[in-house]
Design a protein around this motif. Sequence first.
Motif, PDB file in Angstrom:
ATOM      1  N   UNK A  20     -54.020   4.702 -12.571  1.00 17.00           N
ATOM      2  CA  UNK A  20     -54.682   5.993 -11.946  1.00 17.00           C
ATOM      3  C   UNK A  20     -54.136   6.501 -10.405  1.00 17.00           C
ATOM      4  N   UNK A  23     -51.077   8.000 -10.696  1.00 16.65           N
ATOM      5  CA  UNK A  23     -50.565   9.168 -11.059  1.00 16.65           C
ATOM      6  C   UNK A  23     -51.187   9.927  -9.725  1.00 16.65           C
ATOM      7  N   UNK A  51     -62.751  -1.786 -24.772  1.00 18.03           N
ATOM      8  CA  UNK A  51     -63.950  -2.095 -25.868  1.00 18.03           C
ATOM      9  C   UNK A  51     -64.464  -3.065 -25.240  1.00 18.03           C
ATOM     10  N   UNK A 107     -62.381  -0.143 -32.111  1.00 18.33           N
ATOM     11  CA  UNK A 107     -60.922  -0.308 -30.943  1.00 18.33           C
ATOM     12  C   UNK A 107     -60.209  -0.513 -31.665  1.00 18.33           C
ATOM     13  N   UNK A 141     -59.499   3.758 -30.839  1.00 19.46           N
ATOM     14  CA  UNK A 141     -58.972   3.706 -29.350  1.00 19.46           C
ATOM     15  C   UNK A 141     -57.727   3.495 -29.677  1.00 19.46           C
ATOM     16  N   UNK A 142     -57.049   2.449 -29.979  1.00 23.51           N
ATOM     17  CA  UNK A 142     -55.618   1.913 -29.991  1.00 23.51           C
ATOM     18  C   UNK A 142     -54.846   3.240 -30.580  1.00 23.51           C
ATOM     19  N   UNK A 189     -66.668   0.077 -22.166  1.00 23.98           N
ATOM     20  CA  UNK A 189     -66.763  -0.036 -20.842  1.00 23.98           C
ATOM     21  C   UNK A 189     -66.677   0.765 -20.089  1.00 23.98           C
ATOM     22  N   UNK A 194     -66.213   1.274 -17.223  1.00 18.57           N
ATOM     23  CA  UNK A 194     -65.325   1.322 -15.886  1.00 18.57           C
ATOM     24  C   UNK A 194     -63.832   1.759 -16.837  1.00 18.57           C
ATOM     25  N   UNK A 195     -64.107   0.957 -17.729  1.00 20.93           N
ATOM     26  CA  UNK A 195     -62.318   1.273 -18.551  1.00 20.93           C
ATOM     27  C   UNK A 195     -62.333   2.947 -18.952  1.00 20.93           C
ATOM     28  N   UNK A 247     -62.249   4.561 -16.063  1.00 24.66           N
ATOM     29  CA  UNK A 247     -60.713   5.080 -15.297  1.00 24.66           C
ATOM     30  C   UNK A 247     -59.755   5.999 -16.244  1.00 24.66           C
ATOM     31  N   UNK A 248     -59.702   5.452 -18.032  1.00 25.55           N
ATOM     32  CA  UNK A 248     -58.981   6.220 -18.985  1.00 25.55           C
ATOM     33  C   UNK A 248     -59.129   7.763 -18.515  1.00 25.55           C
ATOM     34  N   UNK A 298     -56.712   8.782 -15.751  1.00 25.22           N
ATOM     35  CA  UNK A 298     -55.863   8.911 -15.925  1.00 25.22           C
ATOM     36  C   UNK A 298     -55.329   9.822 -16.066  1.00 25.22           C
ATOM     37  N   UNK A 305     -55.789  13.623 -14.611  1.00 21.59           N
ATOM     38  CA  UNK A 305     -54.536  13.490 -13.550  1.00 21.59           C
ATOM     39  C   UNK A 305     -52.631  13.625 -14.144  1.00 21.59           C
ATOM     40  N   UNK A 306     -52.532  13.202 -14.988  1.00 23.27           N
ATOM     41  CA  UNK A 306     -51.373  13.360 -16.029  1.00 23.27           C
ATOM     42  C   UNK A 306     -51.699  14.787 -16.208  1.00 23.27           C
ATOM     43  N   UNK A 361     -51.029  16.824 -13.562  1.00 20.46           N
ATOM     44  CA  UNK A 361     -49.510  16.793 -13.044  1.00 20.46           C
ATOM     45  C   UNK A 361     -48.284  17.216 -13.738  1.00 20.46           C
ATOM     46  N   UNK A 377     -49.144  20.966 -12.541  1.00 24.41           N
ATOM     47  CA  UNK A 377     -48.146  21.245 -10.695  1.00 24.41           C
ATOM     48  C   UNK A 377     -46.837  20.998 -10.938  1.00 24.41           C
ATOM     49  N   UNK A 410     -55.914  19.804 -13.169  1.00 20.26           N
ATOM     50  CA  UNK A 410     -56.918  18.128 -13.500  1.00 20.26           C
ATOM     51  C   UNK A 410     -57.753  19.262 -14.050  1.00 20.26           C
TER      52      UNK A 410
END
Lengths: 340, 478
Positions: A11, A14, B1, B16, B19-20, B391, B393-394, B397-398, B401, B404-405, B408, B411, B437
């Motif tokens: 993160x 990125x 998870x 799971x 998600x995968x 989870x 937190x995860x 975070x995903x 990400x 932001x991708x 990116x 931009x 974003x």
Amino acid sequence: VANSYLLFLGLSALACTWAVLSLWVIAGRSRFERRRARAARPPRALTPRRNRRLVRRTRSQRRGADALAELVRGGHPESLALLHAVLRSGPDHHRAAALSLLSEIESTAADELLLETLEQGSYSRSRVAAELERRVDRVRPRLVTLVRHPEPVLRFWALTILSRLPHRDAEVAEAAIRCTHDPDANVRAAAAETLAGSSAPMAGPALHRLLGDDAFFVRAHAARAFAEHAGPASANDLLHLLADRDWWVRSAAKESLARLGTEGLQAAVQALAHDDPFARDGAAEVIFEADGIRTLFESALEGDETARQALDDLALRHPELLRTRVDDVRTAWRQEAATG
Amino acid sequence: VAPGSGYGMSVVDVVRIGVVICVSYLIAVYAAYLLMLVWSAIEKGRAARHRRFDRLHHVIDSNLTIPVSIIAPVYNEEPLVVTAVRSFLAVQYPEYEVIVVNDGSSDGTLRQLIETFELERIDRYFRRVFETAPVNAIYRSRSDRRLLVVDKENGGKSDALNCGLNLARYRYVCGVDGDTILAPTCLRDGMRLVLHDPERIVGVTGHIAISGRPEEALNDEGRACRVDRRPLLVFQHLDYLRSFFNNRLGWTRLNTMLCAVGAFQVWRRDLLEQVGGFSTDFTCEDIELTFRIHERMRREKRSYAILSLPDTVGITEGPDRVRTLVAQRERWQRVIMETVVHYRRMFLNPRYGTVGLVGVPFFVLSEVIAPAFETLSFATLAVGVVLRAIDPVQFFLVLGSITLVNGIFASAAVLLEDQTSRLYDRRSLAWLVILGPVELFIYRPLLFYARAKGTWRFLRRDRGWHKFQRNVRVPSET
């Protein structure tokens, strides 16, 4: 599924990438504006050391074109040799730059190099021709020679560029007339275009012959060229092309007749009684296109039976359109009467 | 998870697996986008170097420039049609004609054209190469003889384009939308490429900017210079930028241009005649035609190229309401599905070269199957949250990400566009990169809904156009 720590690192990476790119957008714009201001200043003088460096740099994929431009615009003595080398075997964008830079040089040697590029086909011939067109007066003798080239594509381009000459003299006309017998139809079409603006006495018969060519586009080119060359005298010869088997030829004949004025109109009136329905429709189109309704009305009022008959024909087949045009004529008459 | 979430293994396993699958798909799509971005950047650099030294005024001055027929189908375009046609007539090019085809508009489109451009009715006998709905009348402008207006019965956009093709006189035709305002340099930029290689280059397209009021976003030269500040329009603007600068330039590089946009598509007319013109069997004409041309040329092993210009060639009206945006994007999704399913034989078929091996799979990955994976993502997320099997937190975070991708890619597209055109001021550029974003949370859900709806309608074989209503304009006091 994934480690939180690794995800956090990803993160952060990125986020940094996004920030850098976004700053690049804004800073890049500021840099561009500064560069633009700097570009307005006169270029740096070419020292022998810089010359050597720039010559080496012409081989660079990325900066080669810039180096070439600086050398040519700085008047480097080897400019033409460098351009020649690039045009023969340089990468595509270098060749594009070389061609444009060559077009900035007004000399016989530059003309020769352009002609050589055209002959070799090492760069898009249509693009080279666009540059040669600008110096057609100077390269005329070489183009006349090129008209005899064994390759039809070169004969075609030579004639096409020659057709841009404001005054096509006897030598050019003779070369073009010879090409009206060319086995390649594209060359014959180009010859017709070249002969359009020629005053050579043999141009007329040559163009007249091309009106019956096997290739439809040659006939179409010839129709326009013959009208331009012979003027109103060509009207009767163009008449039968209104019934040509190809649409494009009929269209060219209509356009040409519409531009011929009274003679074109007279021919179109005659064609209203043609056996072929396409020719009759085409003739009506020419009359409307050339604003011929008023002329026909005035002639009919003076007792001209042909004009009266033509108006009857048009009223039968195009009543609505004729009504609109008649209204226009009436309005024009009223306005003219009001202004005395 | 969270492994120890206390629920039966089967539920966790299902989540799971979901998600995968979703993450794998996401990685595949982003990898494909990244690859295309790299190709685009290379192509943009090549095009910029090529253009920097080209003498564009020589092209304009040359009599050898190939004449072009601009064909603009219009249907109920009253608010914009006059501005659009004026922009067509203001294009800087030596020889061209403008054919506006009024496709049975029920509003005042035709009346506006007749009054503004002093149209007079003419009789024109034209080739009927393509069968179209009946033509009611043909008009020519008294004030500008290059303008021809055809009034015909409603038959759809493809039908109107085919009608324009029947009347077109020149060897190249440029199909444009009736709500698109063209940049004065568009034909010069496009035909410059054709002039370099007229035998091989059969089609050209270019980037179209978006605005809620295109007529107000132009500078003195008639080019787009302001970004509409409303977020919905900025998101669409970014979407277009990404589509053109991150993808189409890459497709150009690989000679696998999959969609010459309807708002600006230059084609060689003889080729259009060979492939049968614009098809009326599909909801929308542009993608299908591009696929058809690829299919034909590759099958016959002919040398050809369809290019995208790295320039903004015009500005068009984007919907400024969610409902209309969804209607438009739903239609796009439908036509993508129709086209890809119709040309499925090209998928991963080496006979079709880069189109079959790269282009169509890219389209399938990023457009066709996207709604299925998006639905799966939302379902997995919902189940995971309800069962507390994800989870937090995860998850965040995903999510961060992905945000932001997207930022990116946005931009990067803005950067490529600005390096080419330098059209917008710094404030507009900053607004674009900041909103890049954010679109994941506002714009993407709308697109998801539109795509899902489009896929559903495709499965129900709905072929309607569902034209979006024009944006509301404040009437002028004058």
